[in-house]
Design a protein around this motif. Sequence first.
Motif, PDB file in Angstrom:
ATOM      1  N   THR A 159       0.832  -1.209   0.000  1.00 24.09           N
ATOM      2  CA  THR A 159       0.000   0.000   0.000  1.00 24.09           C
ATOM      3  C   THR A 159       0.865   1.257   0.000  1.00 24.09           C
ATOM      4  OG1 THR A 159      -0.090  -0.100   2.421  1.00 24.09           O
ATOM      5  CG2 THR A 159      -1.917  -1.109   1.214  1.00 24.09           C
TER       6      THR A 159
ATOM      7  N   THR B 143       4.291   3.813  -1.342  1.00 22.11           N
ATOM      8  CA  THR B 143       4.597   4.608  -2.536  1.00 22.11           C
ATOM      9  C   THR B 143       4.990   3.720  -3.719  1.00 22.11           C
ATOM     10  OG1 THR B 143       5.353   6.409  -1.142  1.00 22.11           O
ATOM     11  CG2 THR B 143       6.105   6.436  -3.422  1.00 22.11           C
ATOM     12  N   THR B 144       5.936   2.827  -3.512  1.00 29.74           N
ATOM     13  CA  THR B 144       6.374   1.999  -4.633  1.00 29.74           C
ATOM     14  C   THR B 144       5.506   0.756  -4.783  1.00 29.74           C
ATOM     15  OG1 THR B 144       8.017   1.043  -3.155  1.00 29.74           O
ATOM     16  CG2 THR B 144       8.782   2.720  -4.684  1.00 29.74           C
TER      17      THR B 144
ATOM     18  N   ARG C 294       0.524  -4.229   7.107  1.00 31.65           N
ATOM     19  CA  ARG C 294      -0.060  -4.466   8.435  1.00 31.65           C
ATOM     20  C   ARG C 294      -1.549  -4.178   8.503  1.00 31.65           C
ATOM     21  NH1 ARG C 294       3.696  -0.401  11.449  1.00 31.65           N
ATOM     22  NH2 ARG C 294       3.093   0.627   9.518  1.00 31.65           N
ATOM     23  N   HIS C 295      -2.019  -3.286   7.631  1.00 35.32           N
ATOM     24  CA  HIS C 295      -3.417  -2.848   7.740  1.00 35.32           C
ATOM     25  C   HIS C 295      -4.269  -3.418   6.609  1.00 35.32           C
ATOM     26  CE1 HIS C 295      -0.990   0.275   9.820  1.00 35.32           C
ATOM     27  NE2 HIS C 295      -1.938   0.102  10.727  1.00 35.32           N
TER      28      HIS C 295
ATOM     29  N   PHE D 231      13.342   9.813  -3.959  1.00 39.07           N
ATOM     30  CA  PHE D 231      12.062   9.843  -4.658  1.00 39.07           C
ATOM     31  C   PHE D 231      11.570  11.282  -4.868  1.00 39.07           C
ATOM     32  CE2 PHE D 231      10.465   5.585  -2.621  1.00 39.07           C
ATOM     33  CZ  PHE D 231      11.557   4.921  -3.148  1.00 39.07           C
TER      34      PHE D 231
ATOM     35  N   ASN E 155       8.872  12.494  -2.440  1.00 39.24           N
ATOM     36  CA  ASN E 155       9.148  13.099  -1.126  1.00 39.24           C
ATOM     37  C   ASN E 155       8.707  14.561  -1.075  1.00 39.24           C
ATOM     38  OD1 ASN E 155      10.411  10.664  -0.676  1.00 39.24           O
ATOM     39  ND2 ASN E 155      12.498  11.459  -0.702  1.00 39.24           N
TER      40      ASN E 155
HETATM   41  N1  LIG Z   1      11.950   7.995  -0.026  1.00 40.10           N
HETATM   42  C1  LIG Z   1      13.063   7.938  -0.743  1.00 40.10           C
HETATM   43  O1  LIG Z   1      13.549   8.955  -1.283  1.00 40.10           O
HETATM   44  C2  LIG Z   1      13.738   6.610  -0.958  1.00 40.10           C
HETATM   45  C3  LIG Z   1      14.833   6.544  -1.834  1.00 40.10           C
HETATM   46  C4  LIG Z   1      15.458   5.322  -2.075  1.00 40.10           C
HETATM   47  C5  LIG Z   1      14.977   4.180  -1.431  1.00 40.10           C
HETATM   48  N2  LIG Z   1      13.924   4.271  -0.563  1.00 40.10           N
HETATM   49  C6  LIG Z   1      13.482   3.050   0.113  1.00 40.10           C
HETATM   50  O2  LIG Z   1      12.101   2.863  -0.081  1.00 40.10           O
HETATM   51  C7  LIG Z   1      11.604   2.077   0.994  1.00 40.10           C
HETATM   52  C8  LIG Z   1      10.239   2.603   1.383  1.00 40.10           C
HETATM   53  O3  LIG Z   1       9.376   2.313   0.290  1.00 40.10           O
HETATM   54  P1  LIG Z   1       8.067   3.137   0.042  1.00 40.10           P
HETATM   55  O4  LIG Z   1       8.399   4.607   0.043  1.00 40.10           O
HETATM   56  O5  LIG Z   1       7.397   2.536  -1.122  1.00 40.10           O
HETATM   57  O6  LIG Z   1       7.256   2.817   1.375  1.00 40.10           O
HETATM   58  P2  LIG Z   1       6.135   3.705   2.099  1.00 40.10           P
HETATM   59  O7  LIG Z   1       5.402   4.555   1.130  1.00 40.10           O
HETATM   60  O8  LIG Z   1       6.752   4.328   3.289  1.00 40.10           O
HETATM   61  O9  LIG Z   1       5.112   2.574   2.575  1.00 40.10           O
HETATM   62  C9  LIG Z   1       5.499   1.577   3.479  1.00 40.10           C
HETATM   63  C10 LIG Z   1       4.715   0.308   3.187  1.00 40.10           C
HETATM   64  O10 LIG Z   1       5.198  -0.709   4.067  1.00 40.10           O
HETATM   65  C11 LIG Z   1       4.120  -1.137   4.908  1.00 40.10           C
HETATM   66  N3  LIG Z   1       4.708  -1.394   6.219  1.00 40.10           N
HETATM   67  C12 LIG Z   1       5.204  -0.479   7.097  1.00 40.10           C
HETATM   68  N4  LIG Z   1       5.645  -1.106   8.194  1.00 40.10           N
HETATM   69  C13 LIG Z   1       5.438  -2.427   8.002  1.00 40.10           C
HETATM   70  C14 LIG Z   1       5.667  -3.597   8.796  1.00 40.10           C
HETATM   71  N5  LIG Z   1       6.200  -3.530  10.035  1.00 40.10           N
HETATM   72  N6  LIG Z   1       5.332  -4.797   8.289  1.00 40.10           N
HETATM   73  C15 LIG Z   1       4.768  -4.895   7.062  1.00 40.10           C
HETATM   74  N7  LIG Z   1       4.523  -3.845   6.262  1.00 40.10           N
HETATM   75  C16 LIG Z   1       4.840  -2.616   6.753  1.00 40.10           C
HETATM   76  C17 LIG Z   1       3.104  -0.006   4.870  1.00 40.10           C
HETATM   77  O11 LIG Z   1       1.778  -0.436   5.091  1.00 40.10           O
HETATM   78  P3  LIG Z   1       1.146  -0.643   6.572  1.00 40.10           P
HETATM   79  O12 LIG Z   1       1.288   0.654   7.282  1.00 40.10           O
HETATM   80  O13 LIG Z   1      -0.261  -1.069   6.300  1.00 40.10           O
HETATM   81  O14 LIG Z   1       1.940  -1.749   7.197  1.00 40.10           O
HETATM   82  C18 LIG Z   1       3.245   0.453   3.423  1.00 40.10           C
HETATM   83  O15 LIG Z   1       2.533  -0.422   2.572  1.00 40.10           O
HETATM   84  C19 LIG Z   1      12.639   2.138   2.117  1.00 40.10           C
HETATM   85  O16 LIG Z   1      13.280   0.883   2.201  1.00 40.10           O
HETATM   86  C20 LIG Z   1      13.650   3.163   1.621  1.00 40.10           C
HETATM   87  O17 LIG Z   1      14.972   2.837   1.995  1.00 40.10           O
HETATM   88  C21 LIG Z   1      13.275   5.446  -0.329  1.00 40.10           C
END
Ligand SMILES: NC(=O)c1ccc[n+]([C@@H]2O[C@H](COP(=O)([O-])OP(=O)(O)OC[C@H]3O[C@@H](n4cnc5c(N)ncnc54)[C@H](OP(=O)(O)O)[C@@H]3O)[C@@H](O)[C@H]2O)c1
Length: 290
Positions: free
Chosen positions: A10, A12-13, A33-34, A130, A133
């Motif tokens: 659910t 960003t990616t 989780r949700h 990203f 952000n």
């Molecule tokens: N932002 C940047 O600029 C950037 C750049 C390079 C790499 N990254 C990498 O991107 C990753 C984050 O990806 P994103 O931005 O797509 O994520 P995101 O938008 O922060 O979403 C997090 C996802 O993980 C789930 N989640 C959170 N805690 C969890 C848990 N304990 N168990 C299972 N699921 C869980 C959330 O759903 P629920 O809340 O329902 O669990 C949600 O689906 C990180 O590893 C980061 O290092 C980010």
Amino acid sequence: MRTVLVTGGTGTTGRRVAAFLRTRGVKVRTASRHPVAGDDQHVIFDWADPGTFAAAVDGVDRVFLVAPLSDSDPASAVGGFLDTAVAAGTRRVALLSASAVTDGPSGLGALPPLVRARVPEVAVLRPSWFMQNFVGNHPIAVGIRERGRITTATGRGRVAFIDPDDIAAVAGQLLFGESIPDGELILTGPQALSYDEAATMVGEVTGTPVHHTSITAGELTAAIEAGGVPHDYARVLAGMDEEIAGGSEERITTTVRDVTGRAPRSFRDFLIDAHRTHPAHSAHPARAVA
Ligand SMILES: NC(=O)c1ccc[n+]([C@@H]2O[C@H](COP(=O)([O-])OP(=O)(O)OC[C@H]3O[C@@H](n4cnc5c(N)ncnc54)[C@H](OP(=O)(O)O)[C@@H]3O)[C@@H](O)[C@H]2O)c1
């Protein structure tokens, strides 16, 4: 029929990867989780609860892996998950890492070697920072909306920001296709910008000025921690800004074009699109230009 599990499904990616695969007829199960209302292809999955792993990977061939967030040492949870997944038949994993992360014995850098050691086919995606952000709920976006200010420890360092749609297109292609390319998959946008330049561009697109302030890594660690992030992880994040200040994120790669056959989106085009579709997300509502 192939089944792909999208962890962080659910986020960003993850939600973009799921959408990419579904439009190509792939059976997708999202995990987080949700619950997601009305979606019976979504499973409850928590990195902190290994009891949720087996149901998530049941019948799964391929996995998009978003590791536990805000965890400075996620390898133990991911290792247990991979054992369960491989035993259930998983053969390919696309791991979402980051261009700022290098392989190492602990922390986020421990994940690529761990996944490679346990899974037959592995693609490690290393996206730059990203574009997303700058909109939505990320602290950078909140700073823009609430104070017209971006605060980093990046100095004049440049970043080749990438659109998450482009990351998802690469990940989706790798999870959909027959083979995966060898070597590093460093994903960038088409242009490297300093946060000063990015702030100016946000102001130009939204019609309201945005400024960038660069502080020390120590000051940034304290500020991130004050927002509820554990100290060790706050230090990791601030340390990444220091690397940017040193020029680590200036490179531009052709990976998005190589894998998808099309050019990555520019930051300006991303901002124009975001401002058109969600003006209240990309600028302070009271100051946004209609
Ligand atoms: N932002 C940047 O600029 C950037 C750049 C390079 C790499 N990254 C990498 O991107 C990753 C984050 O990806 P994103 O931005 O797509 O994520 P995101 O938008 O922060 O979403 C997090 C996802 O993980 C789930 N989640 C959170 N805690 C969890 C848990 N304990 N168990 C299972 N699921 C869980 C959330 O759903 P629920 O809340 O329902 O669990 C949600 O689906 C990180 O590893 C980061 O290092 C980010």
